[in-house]
Design a protein around this motif. Structure first.
Motif, PDB file in Angstrom:
ATOM      1  N   ALA A 232     -30.611  20.761  -1.288  1.00  0.00           N
ATOM      2  CA  ALA A 232     -29.548  19.890  -0.797  1.00  0.00           C
ATOM      3  C   ALA A 232     -30.066  18.455  -0.724  1.00  0.00           C
ATOM      4  CB  ALA A 232     -29.080  20.345   0.582  1.00  0.00           C
ATOM      5  N   ALA A 233     -29.271  17.524  -1.201  1.00  0.00           N
ATOM      6  CA  ALA A 233     -29.690  16.117  -1.233  1.00  0.00           C
ATOM      7  C   ALA A 233     -29.881  15.581   0.174  1.00  0.00           C
ATOM      8  CB  ALA A 233     -28.639  15.290  -1.961  1.00  0.00           C
ATOM      9  N   ASN A 234     -30.896  14.759   0.339  1.00  0.00           N
ATOM     10  CA  ASN A 234     -31.168  14.051   1.593  1.00  0.00           C
ATOM     11  C   ASN A 234     -31.357  14.972   2.794  1.00  0.00           C
ATOM     12  OD1 ASN A 234     -30.844  11.596   0.220  1.00  0.00           O
ATOM     13  ND2 ASN A 234     -28.621  11.695   0.510  1.00  0.00           N
ATOM     14  N   PHE A 235     -31.850  16.164   2.575  1.00  0.00           N
ATOM     15  CA  PHE A 235     -32.019  17.061   3.714  1.00  0.00           C
ATOM     16  C   PHE A 235     -33.234  16.627   4.529  1.00  0.00           C
ATOM     17  CE2 PHE A 235     -32.743  20.802   6.222  1.00  0.00           C
ATOM     18  CZ  PHE A 235     -31.456  21.181   6.505  1.00  0.00           C
ATOM     19  N   GLU A 236     -33.170  16.791   5.838  1.00  0.00           N
ATOM     20  CA  GLU A 236     -34.240  16.361   6.738  1.00  0.00           C
ATOM     21  C   GLU A 236     -35.541  17.108   6.463  1.00  0.00           C
ATOM     22  OE1 GLU A 236     -31.164  16.922   7.619  1.00  0.00           O
ATOM     23  OE2 GLU A 236     -30.468  15.364   8.970  1.00  0.00           O
ATOM     24  N   GLN A 237     -36.504  16.420   5.911  1.00  0.00           N
ATOM     25  CA  GLN A 237     -37.781  17.034   5.549  1.00  0.00           C
ATOM     26  C   GLN A 237     -38.553  17.487   6.782  1.00  0.00           C
ATOM     27  OE1 GLN A 237     -38.599  17.760   2.400  1.00  0.00           O
ATOM     28  NE2 GLN A 237     -40.352  18.852   3.200  1.00  0.00           N
ATOM     29  N   GLU A 238     -38.427  16.746   7.869  1.00  0.00           N
ATOM     30  CA  GLU A 238     -39.158  17.086   9.095  1.00  0.00           C
ATOM     31  C   GLU A 238     -38.739  18.473   9.606  1.00  0.00           C
ATOM     32  OE1 GLU A 238     -39.611  15.607  13.722  1.00  0.00           O
ATOM     33  OE2 GLU A 238     -38.598  14.304  12.285  1.00  0.00           O
ATOM     34  N   THR A 239     -37.470  18.783   9.520  1.00  0.00           N
ATOM     35  CA  THR A 239     -36.974  20.087   9.976  1.00  0.00           C
ATOM     36  C   THR A 239     -37.575  21.198   9.124  1.00  0.00           C
ATOM     37  OG1 THR A 239     -34.915  19.063  10.693  1.00  0.00           O
ATOM     38  CG2 THR A 239     -34.896  21.448  10.413  1.00  0.00           C
ATOM     39  N   LEU A 240     -37.590  20.995   7.809  1.00  0.00           N
ATOM     40  CA  LEU A 240     -38.174  21.998   6.917  1.00  0.00           C
ATOM     41  C   LEU A 240     -39.668  22.172   7.182  1.00  0.00           C
ATOM     42  CD1 LEU A 240     -36.418  21.109   3.544  1.00  0.00           C
ATOM     43  CD2 LEU A 240     -35.964  23.060   5.027  1.00  0.00           C
ATOM     44  N   THR A 241     -40.357  21.072   7.420  1.00  0.00           N
ATOM     45  CA  THR A 241     -41.796  21.128   7.694  1.00  0.00           C
ATOM     46  C   THR A 241     -42.069  21.933   8.963  1.00  0.00           C
ATOM     47  OG1 THR A 241     -42.115  18.989   6.622  1.00  0.00           O
ATOM     48  CG2 THR A 241     -43.856  19.725   8.102  1.00  0.00           C
ATOM     49  N   LYS A 242     -41.248  21.751   9.985  1.00  0.00           N
ATOM     50  CA  LYS A 242     -41.438  22.486  11.236  1.00  0.00           C
ATOM     51  C   LYS A 242     -41.200  23.983  11.042  1.00  0.00           C
ATOM     52  CE  LYS A 242     -40.817  18.737  14.432  1.00  0.00           C
ATOM     53  NZ  LYS A 242     -40.122  18.145  15.528  1.00  0.00           N
ATOM     54  N   VAL A 243     -40.228  24.338  10.216  1.00  0.00           N
ATOM     55  CA  VAL A 243     -39.979  25.751   9.924  1.00  0.00           C
ATOM     56  C   VAL A 243     -41.192  26.347   9.211  1.00  0.00           C
ATOM     57  CG1 VAL A 243     -38.580  27.366   8.560  1.00  0.00           C
ATOM     58  CG2 VAL A 243     -37.470  25.550   9.865  1.00  0.00           C
ATOM     59  N   ILE A 244     -41.710  25.632   8.227  1.00  0.00           N
ATOM     60  CA  ILE A 244     -42.866  26.121   7.457  1.00  0.00           C
ATOM     61  C   ILE A 244     -44.089  26.260   8.366  1.00  0.00           C
ATOM     62  CG2 ILE A 244     -44.481  25.523   5.601  1.00  0.00           C
ATOM     63  CD1 ILE A 244     -42.016  24.166   4.205  1.00  0.00           C
ATOM     64  N   GLU A 245     -44.314  25.267   9.229  1.00  0.00           N
ATOM     65  CA  GLU A 245     -45.459  25.322  10.150  1.00  0.00           C
ATOM     66  C   GLU A 245     -45.326  26.485  11.143  1.00  0.00           C
ATOM     67  OE1 GLU A 245     -45.503  21.412  11.863  1.00  0.00           O
ATOM     68  OE2 GLU A 245     -46.472  20.516  10.102  1.00  0.00           O
ATOM     69  N   ALA A 246     -44.129  26.685  11.671  1.00  0.00           N
ATOM     70  CA  ALA A 246     -43.912  27.774  12.634  1.00  0.00           C
ATOM     71  C   ALA A 246     -44.146  29.121  11.961  1.00  0.00           C
ATOM     72  CB  ALA A 246     -42.500  27.703  13.208  1.00  0.00           C
ATOM     73  N   ARG A 247     -43.685  29.268  10.735  1.00  0.00           N
ATOM     74  CA  ARG A 247     -43.891  30.518   9.993  1.00  0.00           C
ATOM     75  C   ARG A 247     -45.381  30.759   9.778  1.00  0.00           C
ATOM     76  NH1 ARG A 247     -45.239  31.883   4.807  1.00  0.00           N
ATOM     77  NH2 ARG A 247     -44.494  33.907   4.095  1.00  0.00           N
ATOM     78  N   SER A 248     -46.095  29.715   9.388  1.00  0.00           N
ATOM     79  CA  SER A 248     -47.532  29.839   9.143  1.00  0.00           C
ATOM     80  C   SER A 248     -48.271  30.258  10.407  1.00  0.00           C
ATOM     81  CB  SER A 248     -48.077  28.503   8.639  1.00  0.00           C
ATOM     82  OG  SER A 248     -49.464  28.572   8.476  1.00  0.00           O
ATOM     83  N   LYS A 249     -47.912  29.647  11.523  1.00  0.00           N
ATOM     84  CA  LYS A 249     -48.562  29.992  12.796  1.00  0.00           C
ATOM     85  C   LYS A 249     -48.250  31.435  13.186  1.00  0.00           C
ATOM     86  CE  LYS A 249     -49.023  28.634  17.588  1.00  0.00           C
ATOM     87  NZ  LYS A 249     -48.563  27.771  18.674  1.00  0.00           N
ATOM     88  N   ALA A 250     -46.992  31.823  13.014  1.00  0.00           N
ATOM     89  CA  ALA A 250     -46.578  33.179  13.405  1.00  0.00           C
ATOM     90  C   ALA A 250     -47.272  34.247  12.561  1.00  0.00           C
ATOM     91  CB  ALA A 250     -45.062  33.322  13.300  1.00  0.00           C
ATOM     92  N   THR A 251     -47.450  33.995  11.288  1.00  0.00           N
ATOM     93  CA  THR A 251     -48.082  35.005  10.436  1.00  0.00           C
ATOM     94  C   THR A 251     -49.588  35.086  10.665  1.00  0.00           C
ATOM     95  OG1 THR A 251     -48.236  33.438   8.588  1.00  0.00           O
ATOM     96  CG2 THR A 251     -46.329  34.924   8.620  1.00  0.00           C
ATOM     97  N   SER A 252     -50.164  34.072  11.317  1.00  0.00           N
ATOM     98  CA  SER A 252     -51.601  34.103  11.582  1.00  0.00           C
ATOM     99  C   SER A 252     -51.937  34.914  12.835  1.00  0.00           C
ATOM    100  CB  SER A 252     -52.153  32.687  11.712  1.00  0.00           C
ATOM    101  OG  SER A 252     -51.687  32.081  12.895  1.00  0.00           O
TER     102      SER A 252
END
Length: 196
Positions: free
Chosen positions: A64-84
């Protein structure tokens, strides 16, 4: 038969009776302990399913154009932490369980923010891939709830067994300890405020 032989027969009989009773109770506790471990593995499997869906959701949303990158980054970081954060089902301590719950709550929170931001993107909400992923995530959240409830039920049955008399005597001898179940997140007892 003299009294000495009678006493020996009574003692041997009592030992056999207690031994048989102890074996039965021990086997019951082992089966319930294994059930708790199995239910915990199911909880982890459902959380893993959610974790596996997140990269597909992120890729779909990134389109999606102009989507908030910060929100996506937080989702990716939370997933990474949870899987560890992993817990050995043979050693589920209250501290490890709290750590695991906290990591998974981070994922839930990040996903909630992502889905809230998506509301501003009507084209994305209309995208069939996104709708399919969102439906799968909702289904997975329901699976997680069921798995956690099943785990808590297994823990309750196991704890009831190891705490009741005379099982508690055998449980102490054989190292069966009370287990901790899932607890609600702090503040979960209050309904969220919805404002328009």
């Amino acid at each position: 038969m003299n009294s000495k032989n009678l006493i020996i027969i009574i003692i041997v009989g009592a030992i056999l009776l207690l031994g048989g009773c102890g074996c039965s109770r021990y086997n019951s506790m082992v089966q319930q302990d294994e059930n708790v471990k199995n239910k915990w593995n199911n909880v982890q499997s459902d959380y893993q399913r959610r974790s596996d869906l997140i990269p597909n959701l992120v890729k779909t949303v990134q389109g999606a154009a102009n989507f908030e990158q910060e929100t996506l980054t937080k989702v990716i970081e939370a997933r990474s932490k949870a899987t560890s954060v992993q817990i050995d089902p043979t050693n589920i301590t209250p501290e490890k369980l709290a750590e695991y719950q906290q990591a998974q709550a981070g994922v839930s929170s990040a996903l909630g923010r992502l889905l809230a931001v998506v509301e501003n993107y009507p084209d994305l909400k209309a995208n069939q891939n996104f709708r399919d992923l969102q439906a799968q995530l909702e289904g997975t959240e329901n699976r997680i709830k069921v798995s956690r409830n099943d785990f808590n039920a297994a823990v309750q049955e196991y704890n009831g067994t190891v705490r009741t008399f005379p099982n508690n005597l055998f449980a102490g001898m054989f190292g069966f300890k009370v287990r901790e179940g899932f607890q609600a997140d702090p503040g979960a007892e209050r309904a969220p405020q919805v404002q328009f």
